[in-house]
Design an enzyme around this catalytic site. Sequence first.
Site, PDB file in Angstrom:
ATOM      1  N   CYS A 147      -4.820   2.224  -4.163  1.00 49.51           N
ATOM      2  CA  CYS A 147      -3.425   2.913  -3.118  1.00 49.51           C
ATOM      3  C   CYS A 147      -2.242   1.894  -3.615  1.00 49.51           C
ATOM      4  O   CYS A 147      -1.886   1.729  -2.443  1.00 49.51           O
ATOM      5  CB  CYS A 147      -3.334   2.983  -1.624  1.00 49.51           C
ATOM      6  SG  CYS A 147      -5.439   4.410  -1.460  1.00 49.51           S
ATOM      7  N   ASP A 198       2.841  -4.441   8.130  1.00 48.74           N
ATOM      8  CA  ASP A 198       1.348  -3.901   7.764  1.00 48.74           C
ATOM      9  C   ASP A 198       0.594  -4.188   8.134  1.00 48.74           C
ATOM     10  O   ASP A 198       0.422  -5.796   7.628  1.00 48.74           O
ATOM     11  CB  ASP A 198       1.299  -2.956   6.667  1.00 48.74           C
ATOM     12  CG  ASP A 198       0.405  -1.935   6.630  1.00 48.74           C
ATOM     13  OD1 ASP A 198      -0.581  -2.489   7.227  1.00 48.74           O
ATOM     14  OD2 ASP A 198       0.713  -1.502   5.172  1.00 48.74           O
ATOM     15  N   LYS A 201     -10.187  -0.227  10.389  1.00 55.65           N
ATOM     16  CA  LYS A 201     -10.758  -1.775   9.210  1.00 55.65           C
ATOM     17  C   LYS A 201     -10.957  -2.539  10.876  1.00 55.65           C
ATOM     18  O   LYS A 201     -11.247  -3.972   9.845  1.00 55.65           O
ATOM     19  CB  LYS A 201      -9.640  -1.485   8.290  1.00 55.65           C
ATOM     20  CG  LYS A 201      -9.111  -0.736   7.706  1.00 55.65           C
ATOM     21  CD  LYS A 201      -7.797  -1.283   6.444  1.00 55.65           C
ATOM     22  CE  LYS A 201      -7.262   0.013   6.017  1.00 55.65           C
ATOM     23  NZ  LYS A 201      -8.138  -0.018   4.866  1.00 55.65           N
ATOM     24  N   HIS A 207       1.177  -1.490   0.129  1.00 60.27           N
ATOM     25  CA  HIS A 207       0.157  -0.386  -0.113  1.00 60.27           C
ATOM     26  C   HIS A 207       0.898   1.108   0.327  1.00 60.27           C
ATOM     27  O   HIS A 207       2.043   0.996   0.320  1.00 60.27           O
ATOM     28  CB  HIS A 207      -0.352  -0.053   1.317  1.00 60.27           C
ATOM     29  CG  HIS A 207      -1.790   1.094   1.512  1.00 60.27           C
ATOM     30  ND1 HIS A 207      -1.620   2.638   1.477  1.00 60.27           N
ATOM     31  CD2 HIS A 207      -2.960   1.531   1.388  1.00 60.27           C
ATOM     32  CE1 HIS A 207      -3.220   3.313   1.373  1.00 60.27           C
ATOM     33  NE2 HIS A 207      -3.767   2.539   1.551  1.00 60.27           N
ATOM     34  N   GLN A 252      -4.835  -5.986   7.551  1.00 62.46           N
ATOM     35  CA  GLN A 252      -5.680  -6.829   7.276  1.00 62.46           C
ATOM     36  C   GLN A 252      -5.693  -7.596   7.085  1.00 62.46           C
ATOM     37  O   GLN A 252      -6.273  -8.380   7.241  1.00 62.46           O
ATOM     38  CB  GLN A 252      -5.603  -6.517   5.531  1.00 62.46           C
ATOM     39  CG  GLN A 252      -5.213  -5.490   4.318  1.00 62.46           C
ATOM     40  CD  GLN A 252      -6.607  -4.494   4.173  1.00 62.46           C
ATOM     41  OE1 GLN A 252      -8.008  -5.632   4.913  1.00 62.46           O
ATOM     42  NE2 GLN A 252      -7.139  -3.319   4.235  1.00 62.46           N
TER      43      GLN A 252
HETATM   44  C1  LIG Z   1      -2.823  -2.892   4.002  1.00 67.32           C
HETATM   45  C2  LIG Z   1      -2.854  -1.256   3.922  1.00 67.32           C
HETATM   46  N1  LIG Z   1      -2.017  -0.679   4.659  1.00 67.32           N
HETATM   47  C3  LIG Z   1      -1.739   0.560   5.070  1.00 67.32           C
HETATM   48  C4  LIG Z   1      -3.064   0.965   4.919  1.00 67.32           C
HETATM   49  C5  LIG Z   1      -3.146   2.338   5.306  1.00 67.32           C
HETATM   50  O1  LIG Z   1      -4.448   3.088   6.564  1.00 67.32           O
HETATM   51  P1  LIG Z   1      -4.621   3.954   6.949  1.00 67.32           P
HETATM   52  O2  LIG Z   1      -5.457   4.927   5.740  1.00 67.32           O
HETATM   53  O3  LIG Z   1      -5.933   3.626   7.747  1.00 67.32           O
HETATM   54  O4  LIG Z   1      -3.315   4.558   8.204  1.00 67.32           O
HETATM   55  C6  LIG Z   1      -4.113   0.434   4.451  1.00 67.32           C
HETATM   56  C7  LIG Z   1      -5.825   1.268   4.461  1.00 67.32           C
HETATM   57  O5  LIG Z   1      -5.794   0.895   3.279  1.00 67.32           O
HETATM   58  C8  LIG Z   1      -3.938  -1.156   4.185  1.00 67.32           C
HETATM   59  O6  LIG Z   1      -4.613  -1.300   3.459  1.00 67.32           O
END
Ligand SMILES: Cc1ncc(COP(=O)(O)O)c(C=O)c1O
Length: 402
Positions: free
Chosen positions: A360, A197, A223, A120, A200
């Site tokens: 993203c 990270d 999430k 991401h 998910q």
């Molecule tokens: C794998 C992953 N990393 C990071 C993020 C960023 O999360 P946030 O926008 O809640 O900070 C997301 C959000 O879609 C994500 O799916």
Amino acid sequence: MNGAAPLDRVSDFPAIPDGWTYLDTAATSQKPQLVIDAIARAYDTTYATVHRGVYARSADMTTAYEAARRRVAEFIGAPGGADEIVFVRGATEGINLVAQCWVANQLKSGDRILLSMLEHHSNIVPWQMAAERVGAAIDVVPLTVDGRIDLDAMEAMIRPEHRFVALAHVSNVLGSVLDGARASRIAHSVDAKILLDGCQAVPRMTVDVAALGCDFYVFSGHKLYGPTGIGALWGRAELLEAMPPWQGGGAMIDRVSFERTTYAPPPGRFEAGTPHIVGGLGMAAAIDYVAEIGLDAIHAHETALVARTRDALGAINSVRLLGPEDSAGIVSFEVEGVHPHDVGTILDEERVAIRAGHHCAQPLMEALGVAATARASFGVYNGPADVEALVRGIERVRRIFG
Ligand SMILES: Cc1ncc(COP(=O)(O)O)c(C=O)c1O
């Protein structure tokens, strides 16, 4: 349903009306009444500031807020307990914190950072910014044919110049699940630190940071059936202690004078200003909610929905499925000759909400050779009827586009 009983929790979610199929949980989850109630109670009954008040209401709120931190620590198996949990706005802020306080502080010119092709943007851009500051370089682990981070390739390419590794525990596009323990072993074989990270992963599987063997772990509350604006960074105690603060202000200090300021120990050192008090309580309520259902049950439920979706969409010859068979809760696909935005718009007319776009993850889109994908992602409120609604919608897309 492919072996796992549907969870059937939709009645816990007041914002999901009858006949609406919500398949965008990977972007953000809907909120159960229990979480909404916890947030409302914190504002309409027990509200006060934390850490500073000398009156009983504030002391009680502080106790509740710090209990939320312990709940997070317990939820992900933080070996050092609540002191290793930094409350942040979300995964993005947690990653930026580590990029600025660890990577930009510890790495030097000539060092390297290892990422993967499926990250991401939140797990790419902060490392680029930190790398630029210190003159470090970034390398990218490729994917296997079925869309996993290729750990054999990682093993072959890692070298002592790699001081930091950051990988998605579960891909937000492909749903591929990383073998986090193996990735940590590979990183540690050259003494690199590794951040996973977990955005998910935490809503869809049991996470134990000690078993994963990683050094940092981040996730977002929104999430995980919790509120927006709150998330957590877990870091090994000795690493957090070695990190300088990143934002200055109230609450992160030990003593302030115009000559010299000293800082609080972690996690307070990284939490300048009045925190998102109610967010912390809401996230703890969300953790209670998923823990009561059981993360293993949630994982089995979503795995069954993914299998059902892949079987049904795979039988439609103009649909191309992306990602591995055993992806966790997420199915990305393309309908031949139809832009994913058109797929999403027609599905919306059918009252099915999916995500369409680059998610993203523009480097991943490039690697897949697509501009965008359609993505269905599941939660505890989805069931077989939602898969059927999606498939009916896709049949309509095909009829419209011939
Ligand atoms: C794998 C992953 N990393 C990071 C993020 C960023 O999360 P946030 O926008 O809640 O900070 C997301 C959000 O879609 C994500 O799916």
